[in-house]
Write an enzyme that holds these catalytic residues in place. Structure first.
Site, PDB file in Angstrom:
ATOM      1  CD  GLU A  71      -2.755   1.353   2.437  1.00  0.00           C
ATOM      2  OE1 GLU A  71      -3.678   2.202   2.414  1.00  0.00           O
ATOM      3  OE2 GLU A  71      -2.514   0.649   3.426  1.00  0.00           O
ATOM      4  CE  LYS A  99      -6.557   0.137   1.765  1.00  0.00           C
ATOM      5  NZ  LYS A  99      -7.090  -0.293   3.070  1.00  0.00           N
TER       6      LYS A  99
END
Length: 295
Positions: free
Chosen positions: A176, A213
């Site tokens: 992420e 993400k």
């Protein structure tokens, strides 16, 4: 790696619930939920309150693998129980929701326009424990605050380096590198980020996979090459500060990208609601995010 869980993550219809607020973001999350700071007097009591909120969310009838294909847990949540069972085992055995663990320890100070992840201590020990508790994968967040090629390259390299360590434990890493949605050069940062991710994906061994993400992109479908990449199991989106309706609208325009919302999922929930009101509110939230995720 559990093949049934892997198949659900790869092709399941729905989204990932992010239930992983940590110490820094918990007071804000509780306040939005109607629990003021005078309701707890120390960190242990604060985490009791946040666990009660999470337990109520996962117990809701609408919170099942039919629409919520996965959930990200904070370490202290993983170590607790839902419904009398260890949290990760409850999610899969009772709800058919694939459990993930937030494994990072927060952010370093900004340098070169980015914030890298702090050292993670005994990460191998945590990963072994998570695997033993039935966790499928992990999530770790770093931040991009400027379209700085040097900083973004370092940020992505760190994500992939630790991702390899996580893969070594048979767990699926969600990488992420979050682009802050309010920066003026967001689109430029996303272009550099996409190139760096593609470069690192191409260097991975054949047959290996990660998840990503990412912030909702400025240009719809900008991350299509990542979604289509054979070494990417799934690309999920963070809400990043957008209100739920706006996040859903942006997500719906990005085909193949699914939600992994935190604050946007719990928006409108309150400790003061009756179970009937609470369950109806979370059901509506889940349905809206689900609809935006299946475009």
């Amino acid at each position: 790696m559990n093949t049934e869980q892997a198949e659900q993550m790869r092709s399941g219809q729905g989204f990932i619930a992010a239930l992983d607020q940590s110490g820094g973001s918990s007071p804000k999350a509780l306040k939005l939920y109607g629990v003021d700071e005078d309701a707890y007097s120390n960190e242990a009591e604060m985490f009791d309150q946040i666990h009660a909120m999470r337990a109520r969310i996962v117990a809701a009838p609408a919170f099942t693998g039919d629409k919520v294909i996965g959930a990200i847990l904070f370490e202290m949540t993983m170590d607790r129980e839902f419904g009398g069972k260890p949290a990760a085992k409850y999610l899969w055995s009772e709800k058919r929701v694939v459990p993930f663990l937030k494994c990072d320890k927060g952010l370093e100070a900004e340098a070169d326009g980015v914030q890298l992840m702090k050292p993670m201590g005994d990460l191998d020990g945590l990963l072994s424990r998570a695997a033993g508790l039935g966790v499928f994968g992990t999530k770790m967040r770093s931040v991009i605050n400027a379209a700085n090629p040097v900083g973004i390259a370092a940020n992505v390299a760190q994500q992939f380096e630790i991702g390899r360590q996580i893969l070594g434990h048979g767990l699926m890493p969600i990488l992420e590198p979050e682009v802050t949605i309010t920066i003026s050069d967001k689109a430029e940062a996303e272009a550099i980020l996409r190139d760096e991710i593609l470069k690192n994906l191409d260097a991975m061994p054949e047959g290996s996979e990660v998840m990503l993400k990412l912030s909702l992109p400025t240009v719809a479908n900008f991350y299509a090459p990542l979604i289509a990449h054979p070494k990417v199991m799934r690309v999920v989106a963070l809400s990043g500060g957008y209100a739920r309706d706006e996040a859903n609208a942006l997500l719906a325009a990005n085909h193949g990208m699914i939600a992994s919302f935190s604050r946007a999922l719990s928006e409108g929930l309150s400790a003061q609601q009756s179970d009937e009101e609470f369950n109806a509110t979370i059901a509506a939230a889940i349905d809206g995010i689900y609809q935006a995720s299946i475009t």
